[in-house]
Design a protein around this motif. Structure first.
Motif: not given
Length: 522
Positions: A180-197
């Motif tokens: 999951l952490m790798e997926i989050i990193h990939q999302l942010t690399q593409e310019g997406k924003a992630v809110i992590f609760i």
């Protein structure tokens, strides 16, 4: 400076006289992970339900990509590029993975569902983000980890630029958390924003850029994660110093409370999921069961609580044969159970807190007066437990569905521990709890053991197993394949055992035993 994708300005959400959120300000940029940290019931999920269109704010302004918006439904939020993976998954159990992804956003060509084209597009997304999902499998047959990957896939299919993850690692194994952490990193690399609760401070430190701390519905502080330590985050969240160590005296073993010999369990489809399992749990000890999700733990728990039939040469609880017994008979024999699925198994969500805390006590004579349930007494008992276990609620008469996930977990723990059981079976007991609540629950479980009670702890949290257990057994493919001393085995070695691999360090052999596996009948 990266674009501000989300700006929440002076957001207030009031329910009658109760403020779930009060004058909240936060923003998140493209390519950023913003952690949202707070106690159970602090208002995190309510705030995100406003951002995802599930609720409307009482007052305040919501801006997406610099434009003010007003969401009347989750569909409006989806069209604005917002996707949320909820703590309790929003999936239709009887549908396949593909049907769940398409639901509400079907790809239609000339009035006909273009299922093959949709599946090709969804599979391409799954491959891009390394989301291992069987799209043709029904959700009811999926592991928890696969269901979460499906929820993320559903969000990405709807072209989300802002991804909200609400307690995403609560029931994941260490391997799934890494993925999951790798997926989050990939999302942010593409310019997406992630809110992590999350309540897991180590994960916030590992993945987040900024952290917003919320207490009682208000923002206490916003700070850069790389300049903050975990202790500071914990203290800010709870509003006091939190002790993260546990004083554990040596166990004083009594008689065997739970004894299993050659226990085998089949699931609802008739497939054997637990095979010839041997296990003892004695009074005065905590036995931890470690294993990757899907290796028979759920079926073992169902058999130990009377919800699935089991075959065994011996299955005794406090000396009584428990083969072919009902869940009520297990409770009457002195067993308490904190289930892994709090909403489906642990609670009756439309019932009030008082009714859920009473549980099987509705059969007890002391809860009746003149042949009717004595609700004033039942509510008075509930108020005592609500105060003792710090369950955040406006009243004992509200439905359990109105509580946050963490407070629902506290509700179950309060009910089960108030029974003063001889054997406590706890499955992921701190799922979704904040560090202050975890501190209390861990001490409560240890108190049970110190009072001479038997405890069987099944948890995906390796740190929890290592901290609480006096003895660890490892389940793999429906069998116990090894046992270990938690004081000596490392986290990495325990992870190897869980994956079915041997521990290679020579000195480890003195405290790790590996069972000879019997031939598996199919």
């Amino acid at each position: 400076m990266a674009q501000v994708l989300v700006s929440m300005q002076h957001i207030t959400k009031r329910f009658g006289d109760f403020y779930a959120n009060q004058d909240v300000n936060l923003s998140v940029h493209a390519g950023e992970v913003l952690a949202l940290l707070g106690e159970n019931g602090a208002g995190k999920s309510t705030l995100m339900s406003i951002l995802s269109g599930l609720r409307q704010p009482t007052s305040g302004t919501l801006m997406i990509k610099g434009q003010p918006v007003s969401f009347r439904s989750p569909r409006d939020a989806t069209l604005a590029g917002i996707g949320m993976v909820h703590q309790h998954f929003m999936l239709v159990q009887a549908f396949t993975g593909l049907e769940n992804v398409l639901l509400g956003d079907e790809l239609v060509h000339h009035g006909v569902l273009a299922e093959k084209r949709a599946q090709t597009r969804i599979q391409a997304l799954a491959d891009t983000y390394h989301l291992n999902v069987n799209l043709n499998q029904r959700v009811a047959e999926m592991s928890v980890g696969m269901q979460q990957r499906l929820e993320i896939l559903k969000t990405l299919y709807r072209n989300a630029d802002i991804v909200i993850l609400d307690e995403p690692t609560a029931v994941l194994t260490p391997q799934e958390i890494t993925s999951l952490m790798e997926i989050i990193h990939q999302l942010t690399q593409e310019g997406k924003a992630v809110i992590f609760i999350s309540h897991k401070l180590s994960e916030i430190k590992a993945i987040a850029d900024q952290c917003v701390v919320i207490r009682h519905g208000q923002v206490i502080q916003t700070l850069a994660v790389n300049t903050t330590d975990e202790s500071t985050l914990a203290d800010l969240m709870v509003g006091r110093h939190v002790s993260r160590s546990l004083a554990k005296p040596a166990p004083q073993l009594g008689t065997v409370s739970l004894a299993l010999r050659h226990l085998s369990v089949k699931d609802h489809r008739g497939i054997e999921r637990v095979h010839q399992l041997d296990l003892d749990v004695s009074e005065g000890e905590i036995v931890g069961v470690a294993g990757i999700d899907g290796n028979g733990q759920s079926e073992l728990l169902s058999a130990l609580t009377g919800m699935l039939p089991a075959s065994a040469d011996q299955f005794t609880l406090n000396g009584q044969d428990m083969r072919h017994r009902s869940p009520r008979q297990f409770t009457q024999q002195g067993q308490a159970y904190i289930p892994e699925d709090r909403q489906t198994v642990g609670l009756i969500l439309p019932f009030t807190l008082a009714e859920n805390l009473m549980g099987q006590g509705f059969m007890a004579a002391q809860n009746y007066r003149f042949g009717l349930l004595n609700y004033p007494l039942i509510r008075a008992k509930a108020r005592q437990l609500i105060q003792k276990f710090d369950i955040r609620t406006v009243s004992e008469q509200v439905p359990a569905a109105s509580l946050s996930g963490g407070n629902q977990q506290k509700l179950i723990i309060a009910r089960e521990l108030s029974r003063h059981p001889n054997l406590l079976i706890a499955a992921n007991p701190t799922r979704g709890l904040d560090v202050g609540a975890i501190e209390y629950v861990h001490q409560s479980i240890l108190d049970q053991r110190n009072q001479g009670k038997a405890v069987l702890l099944v948890s995906f949290e390796l740190d929890e197993i290592l901290q609480l257990a006096d003895r660890i057994v490892v389940m793999h493919d429906g069998e116990i394949i090894g046992a270990a001393n938690p004081a000596k085995i490392t986290r990495q070695e325990l992870g190897l055992l869980m994956a079915g691999s041997p521990v290679e360090r020579p000195e480890a052999q003195s405290y790790v035993t590996v069972s000879e596996r019997s031939p598996r009948s199919k």
